[in-house]
Design a protein around this motif. Structure first.
Motif, short mmCIF file in Angstrom:
data_model
loop_
_atom_site.label_atom_id
_atom_site.label_comp_id
_atom_site.label_asym_id
_atom_site.label_seq_id
_atom_site.Cartn_x
_atom_site.Cartn_y
_atom_site.Cartn_z
N GLY A 135 9.81 -4.36 -34.43
CA GLY A 135 9.42 -3.13 -33.97
C GLY A 135 9.77 -2.33 -35.68
O GLY A 135 11.12 -2.74 -35.91
N SER A 136 10.46 -1.31 -35.79
CA SER A 136 11.43 -0.23 -35.76
C SER A 136 12.59 -0.27 -35.28
O SER A 136 12.86 -1.00 -34.22
CB SER A 136 10.74 1.12 -35.62
N SER A 137 13.31 -0.40 -36.22
CA SER A 137 15.46 -0.15 -35.31
C SER A 137 15.81 0.59 -34.49
O SER A 137 14.91 2.02 -34.89
CB SER A 137 16.38 -0.55 -36.82
N ARG A 138 16.94 -0.24 -33.96
CA ARG A 138 16.93 0.85 -32.89
C ARG A 138 17.71 2.12 -34.13
O ARG A 138 17.28 3.07 -33.24
CB ARG A 138 17.95 1.03 -32.06
N ASP A 139 17.92 2.16 -34.99
CA ASP A 139 19.69 3.26 -35.66
C ASP A 139 17.63 4.06 -36.49
O ASP A 139 17.79 5.18 -36.46
CB ASP A 139 20.17 2.33 -37.29
N SER A 140 16.95 3.21 -37.07
CA SER A 140 15.83 3.75 -37.82
C SER A 140 15.42 4.66 -36.67
O SER A 140 14.98 6.37 -36.71
CB SER A 140 14.63 3.00 -38.16
N LEU A 141 14.33 4.63 -35.62
CA LEU A 141 13.83 5.47 -34.41
C LEU A 141 15.55 6.74 -34.42
O LEU A 141 14.58 7.55 -33.76
CB LEU A 141 13.31 5.12 -33.16
N LEU A 142 16.68 6.14 -34.09
CA LEU A 142 17.69 7.27 -33.30
C LEU A 142 17.49 8.28 -34.44
O LEU A 142 17.69 9.34 -34.53
CB LEU A 142 18.72 6.95 -33.08
N GLU A 143 17.79 8.19 -36.25
CA GLU A 143 17.71 9.00 -37.26
C GLU A 143 16.51 9.51 -37.48
O GLU A 143 16.57 11.24 -37.67
CB GLU A 143 17.56 8.11 -38.37
N GLY A 144 15.28 9.34 -37.28
CA GLY A 144 14.29 9.90 -36.75
C GLY A 144 14.03 10.77 -35.75
O GLY A 144 13.94 11.95 -35.95
N TYR A 145 15.14 10.38 -34.47
CA TYR A 145 14.55 11.19 -33.13
C TYR A 145 15.46 12.90 -33.98
O TYR A 145 15.38 13.35 -33.42
CB TYR A 145 15.10 11.22 -31.44
N MET A 146 16.82 12.09 -34.15
CA MET A 146 17.69 13.54 -34.50
C MET A 146 17.84 14.25 -35.77
O MET A 146 17.53 15.27 -35.38
CB MET A 146 19.04 12.29 -34.77
N ALA A 147 16.96 14.01 -36.91
CA ALA A 147 16.45 15.13 -37.23
C ALA A 147 15.32 16.12 -37.40
O ALA A 147 15.69 17.52 -37.37
CB ALA A 147 15.77 14.19 -39.06
N ALA A 148 13.82 15.66 -36.27
CA ALA A 148 13.44 16.42 -35.47
C ALA A 148 14.24 17.27 -34.41
O ALA A 148 13.48 18.53 -34.73
CB ALA A 148 12.12 15.14 -35.17
N MET A 149 15.16 16.79 -33.99
CA MET A 149 15.93 17.85 -32.92
C MET A 149 16.34 18.62 -33.91
O MET A 149 16.38 20.05 -33.70
CB MET A 149 17.05 16.49 -32.81
N ASP A 150 17.19 18.34 -34.81
CA ASP A 150 18.15 19.65 -35.91
C ASP A 150 16.85 20.21 -36.28
O ASP A 150 16.73 21.51 -36.48
CB ASP A 150 19.00 18.57 -37.07
#
Length: 88
Positions: free
Chosen positions: A13-28
């Motif tokens: 699946g997607s990496s932990r870092d990739s998922l976290l980066e996407g969520y953080m960008a969406a939150m911003d």
């Protein structure tokens, strides 16, 4: 908040870092949207000619829009905490 389907981190699946980066960008982005929406709050002078209740209705609708963004932000935060291994 509604139930959220949480992702499972695994090799295919997607990496932990990739998922976290996407969520953080969406939150911003949502935080920026919330700030813009707060700046666009209705003012009574734009509604009083319609009826005595129009400004109140517009204000209530405005707060509902903000609440939907807040709910989405909260869901993304839950997802980010999950993939980062933080337990609330």
């Amino acid at each position: 908040m509604s139930n959220i389907t949480l992702p499972t981190i695994h090799l295919n699946g997607s990496s932990r870092d990739s998922l976290l980066e996407g969520y953080m960008a969406a939150m911003d982005a949502i935080r920026l949207a919330m700030k813009a929406l707060q700046s666009a709050a209705p003012h009574g002078r734009d509604y009083y000619v319609q009826s005595n209740m129009s400004a109140h209705l517009a204000r209530d609708e405005h707060f509902t829009r903000l609440a939907r963004l807040r709910e989405t932000l909260d869901e993304l935060n839950t997802l980010a905490e999950h993939v980062s291994g933080v337990t609330p």
